[in-house]
Design a protein around this motif. Structure first.
Motif, PDB file in Angstrom:
ATOM      1  N   LEU A 156       0.819  -1.203   0.000  1.00  0.00           N
ATOM      2  CA  LEU A 156       0.000   0.000   0.000  1.00  0.00           C
ATOM      3  C   LEU A 156       0.859   1.261   0.000  1.00  0.00           C
ATOM      4  O   LEU A 156       1.886   1.319   0.675  1.00  0.00           O
ATOM      5  N   ASP A 157       0.417   2.258  -0.745  1.00  0.00           N
ATOM      6  CA  ASP A 157       1.045   3.575  -0.761  1.00  0.00           C
ATOM      7  C   ASP A 157       0.047   4.534  -0.139  1.00  0.00           C
ATOM      8  O   ASP A 157      -0.940   4.915  -0.765  1.00  0.00           O
ATOM      9  N   VAL A 158       0.252   4.900   1.141  1.00  0.00           N
ATOM     10  CA  VAL A 158      -0.735   5.693   1.860  1.00  0.00           C
ATOM     11  C   VAL A 158      -0.074   6.880   2.548  1.00  0.00           C
ATOM     12  O   VAL A 158       1.137   6.913   2.762  1.00  0.00           O
ATOM     13  N   SER A 159      -0.886   7.845   2.925  1.00  0.00           N
ATOM     14  CA  SER A 159      -0.431   9.011   3.675  1.00  0.00           C
ATOM     15  C   SER A 159      -0.484   8.699   5.168  1.00  0.00           C
ATOM     16  O   SER A 159      -1.393   7.999   5.624  1.00  0.00           O
ATOM     17  N   PRO A 160       0.447   9.231   5.947  1.00  0.00           N
ATOM     18  CA  PRO A 160       0.377   9.056   7.400  1.00  0.00           C
ATOM     19  C   PRO A 160      -0.946   9.547   7.992  1.00  0.00           C
ATOM     20  O   PRO A 160      -1.378   9.041   9.033  1.00  0.00           O
ATOM     21  N   LEU A 161      -1.582  10.514   7.329  1.00  0.00           N
ATOM     22  CA  LEU A 161      -2.841  11.054   7.833  1.00  0.00           C
ATOM     23  C   LEU A 161      -3.972  10.032   7.786  1.00  0.00           C
ATOM     24  O   LEU A 161      -5.003  10.213   8.452  1.00  0.00           O
ATOM     25  N   ASN A 162      -3.796   8.987   7.002  1.00  0.00           N
ATOM     26  CA  ASN A 162      -4.835   7.957   6.891  1.00  0.00           C
ATOM     27  C   ASN A 162      -4.559   6.747   7.778  1.00  0.00           C
ATOM     28  O   ASN A 162      -5.286   5.756   7.718  1.00  0.00           O
ATOM     29  N   VAL A 163      -3.517   6.814   8.598  1.00  0.00           N
ATOM     30  CA  VAL A 163      -3.102   5.678   9.416  1.00  0.00           C
ATOM     31  C   VAL A 163      -3.430   5.920  10.884  1.00  0.00           C
ATOM     32  O   VAL A 163      -3.122   6.990  11.426  1.00  0.00           O
ATOM     33  N   SER A 164      -4.058   4.949  11.517  1.00  0.00           N
ATOM     34  CA  SER A 164      -4.242   4.953  12.972  1.00  0.00           C
ATOM     35  C   SER A 164      -3.420   3.819  13.560  1.00  0.00           C
ATOM     36  O   SER A 164      -3.400   2.716  13.013  1.00  0.00           O
ATOM     37  N   VAL A 165      -2.740   4.084  14.663  1.00  0.00           N
ATOM     38  CA  VAL A 165      -1.989   3.055  15.374  1.00  0.00           C
ATOM     39  C   VAL A 165      -2.943   2.409  16.378  1.00  0.00           C
ATOM     40  O   VAL A 165      -3.580   3.117  17.171  1.00  0.00           O
ATOM     41  N   THR A 166      -3.064   1.088  16.346  1.00  0.00           N
ATOM     42  CA  THR A 166      -4.030   0.376  17.190  1.00  0.00           C
ATOM     43  C   THR A 166      -3.330  -0.664  18.056  1.00  0.00           C
ATOM     44  O   THR A 166      -2.191  -1.039  17.794  1.00  0.00           O
ATOM     45  N   ASN A 167      -4.038  -1.148  19.067  1.00  0.00           N
ATOM     46  CA  ASN A 167      -3.522  -2.232  19.893  1.00  0.00           C
ATOM     47  C   ASN A 167      -3.817  -3.578  19.237  1.00  0.00           C
ATOM     48  O   ASN A 167      -4.504  -4.438  19.783  1.00  0.00           O
ATOM     49  N   GLY A 168      -3.320  -3.775  18.035  1.00  0.00           N
ATOM     50  CA  GLY A 168      -3.485  -5.037  17.341  1.00  0.00           C
ATOM     51  C   GLY A 168      -4.688  -5.081  16.429  1.00  0.00           C
ATOM     52  O   GLY A 168      -5.456  -4.106  16.307  1.00  0.00           O
ATOM     53  N   ALA A 169      -4.887  -6.247  15.797  1.00  0.00           N
ATOM     54  CA  ALA A 169      -5.930  -6.388  14.784  1.00  0.00           C
ATOM     55  C   ALA A 169      -7.331  -6.367  15.362  1.00  0.00           C
ATOM     56  O   ALA A 169      -8.260  -5.853  14.731  1.00  0.00           O
ATOM     57  N   THR A 170      -7.528  -6.928  16.549  1.00  0.00           N
ATOM     58  CA  THR A 170      -8.876  -6.948  17.127  1.00  0.00           C
ATOM     59  C   THR A 170      -9.373  -5.534  17.357  1.00  0.00           C
ATOM     60  O   THR A 170     -10.535  -5.212  17.066  1.00  0.00           O
ATOM     61  N   SER A 171      -8.507  -4.677  17.876  1.00  0.00           N
ATOM     62  CA  SER A 171      -8.868  -3.270  18.041  1.00  0.00           C
ATOM     63  C   SER A 171      -9.178  -2.635  16.697  1.00  0.00           C
ATOM     64  O   SER A 171     -10.171  -1.902  16.551  1.00  0.00           O
TER      65      SER A 171
END
Length: 461
Positions: A156-171
């Motif tokens: 994937l080629d994405v912008s940092p603005l479209n990324v959320s850091v989560t506590n794993g896949a379930t979150s």
């Protein structure tokens, strides 16, 4: 089976909801008591002049309310006493049980050493913001920027603005579902899917519709038909090997599903927790439909289980919704874990462990091929498990119980089934949760049971 029947003259539109209300009232008034078996979907449909799909939606709505339970191969039963779904894996490893039920990567001392080294580094380098800040935007801009490097490895080629850091896949899954599907709406998925998706949809008040699959996964025509019959808000897919059947979806199939989603303007939630570990795979669904796909990946299945951190990529139209849902359900990912993930992506440790895992699985699959010879099972060279359909008159519950008596824990296929229609009994068997010696012993026991007489197996329980 009860003598009570719904009154067809009292049905109103939408018929599925009207039918569900009639059954719910009968339960509340004591006309249907706990444990009563309801008519099959087909029988109820014939009696009331409805479609099987309408009855299925009514039963699914009652399951969501906790008023009935659907048991694969047995039917639907009134449930007036609260019952939580059982996990497919053993709640804990007891005694000498060889636990092949829980899906884990292969782990050895190198993983413990790497994790300890990461914490030693963290003790000297933890930023003050990661220790003190309550504001995600103060902590994660640098992590989101590095995340795009990892996501590029995922295709994937994405912008940092479209990324959320989560506590794993379930979150990530939870936030994605909350962002695209309001309570009461319908989410489509494959008939065999993620084991937490059914209870999660129930808790979120969603109707889950399991669709037909083939050797690649969801069939586009089945999705198109479901969208034409009723409103679908999103589809949930696991196209790259992590699905229970270890199937790898081709580029053509991904493109076809993306086209159907675009035609009906529905969101796509893609669970891709194996990420770059799967060699020769097509680009993610998010590459075919970036404007509508919420992409979930994580590190727990490909590096170290304790590194519970992941990324959720959302298109512009869902960025605000994702941020808000993540705040109310998690507030923010654990900063210390994010620091380790970011360092490992930057210094190459993450890919080092991915490549290590890929090599370790070669040996595990060789053991499976040897011990399960003669049995028809599904796997992929980078899958963490095998999927073993049961032949003849074997039943899942009896097989799992007998394997447990012989000291092996395995996951029943019903834990991954999203509908009680057209089910073929099967087992999911983890390849990474034990030592190679235990794996060989456990698989040999499974093979012996699978090749034995199911009538003798039942008598032994």
């Amino acid at each position: 089976m009860t003598n009570w029947r719904p009154d067809p003259s009292q049905l109103r539109r939408p018929a599925y909801l009207s039918l569900a209300e009639q059954i719910a009232r009968a339960v509340q008034e004591g006309k249907l008591v706990n444990g009563t078996k309801l008519p099959t979907h087909r029988r109820m449909a014939d009696d009331l002049g409805l479609s099987v799909q309408t009855v299925s939606r009514a039963y699914d709505d009652l399951i969501r309310r906790g008023l009935i339970s659907g048991e694969i191969g047995r039917g639907s039963f009134v449930q007036t006493q609260a019952r939580e779904p059982e996990p497919p894996y053993l709640p804990e490893r007891l005694g000498e049980v060889i636990d092949l039920s829980i899906l884990k990567p292969v782990c050895e001392q190198i993983h413990v050493d790497k994790f300890r080294q990461a914490f030693a580094w963290l003790s000297e380098n933890l930023p003050a913001s990661s220790a003190l800040s309550f504001r995600p935007n103060m902590v994660f801009p640098r992590h989101r920027a590095i995340a795009t490097e990892w996501l590029a490895r995922c295709g994937l080629d994405v912008s940092p603005l479209n990324v959320s850091v989560t506590n794993g896949a379930t979150s990530g899954m939870t936030v994605a579902l909350m962002s695209v599907a309001p309570p009461g709406s319908t989410v489509a998925t494959e008939v065999v899917s993620h084991h937490t998706l059914v209870p999660l949809s129930t808790y979120l008040g969603l109707h889950l519709e399991g669709l037909a699959i083939d050797e690649e996964g969801m069939i586009p025509e089945a999705l198109d038909e479901a969208c034409r019959k009723g409103p679908i808000r999103a589809i949930f897919l696991q196209p790259s090997v992590i699905n229970p059947m270890a199937a790898l979806m081709s580029a053509g199939r991904r493109e076809a599903l993306a086209a159907v989603a675009a035609k009906h303007d529905i969101a796509i939630i893609e669970n891709d927790v194996l990420g770059p570990m799967v060699e020769g795979r097509a680009p993610p669904m998010a590459a075919f439909a970036p404007e509508r796909t919420l992409y979930v990946t994580s590190f727990t299945k490909i590096t170290v289980p304790g590194l519970r951190i992941g990324y959720l990529v959302a298109p512009d139209r869902y960025v605000a919704a994702v941020a808000n849902r993540h705040l109310v359900s998690n507030w923010m990912a654990t900063p210390a874990m994010a620091e380790i993930a970011t360092r490992w992506v930057s210094d190459g440790t993450a890919m080092e462990l991915v490549n290590w895992q890929r090599r370790a699985l070669v040996s595990r699959h060789a053991i499976a091929a040897e011990t399960l010879a003669g049995l028809s099972y599904r796997a992929h060279p980078q899958s963490l498990h095998v999927w073993l359909p049961l032949s003849g008159s074997h039943t899942e519950d009896a097989f799992v119980a007998q394997a447990r008596l012989r000291g092996v824990g395995i996951a029943p296929g019903k834990s991954f089934h999203t509908t009680d229609q057209g089910w073929t009994p099967a087992l999911r068997i983890s390849l990474g949760s034990t030592t190679e010696s235990e794996l060989r012993t456990g698989l040999a026991i499974v093979a012996s049971l699978a090749q034995g007489n199911p009538e003798e197996l039942l008598l032994a329980i």
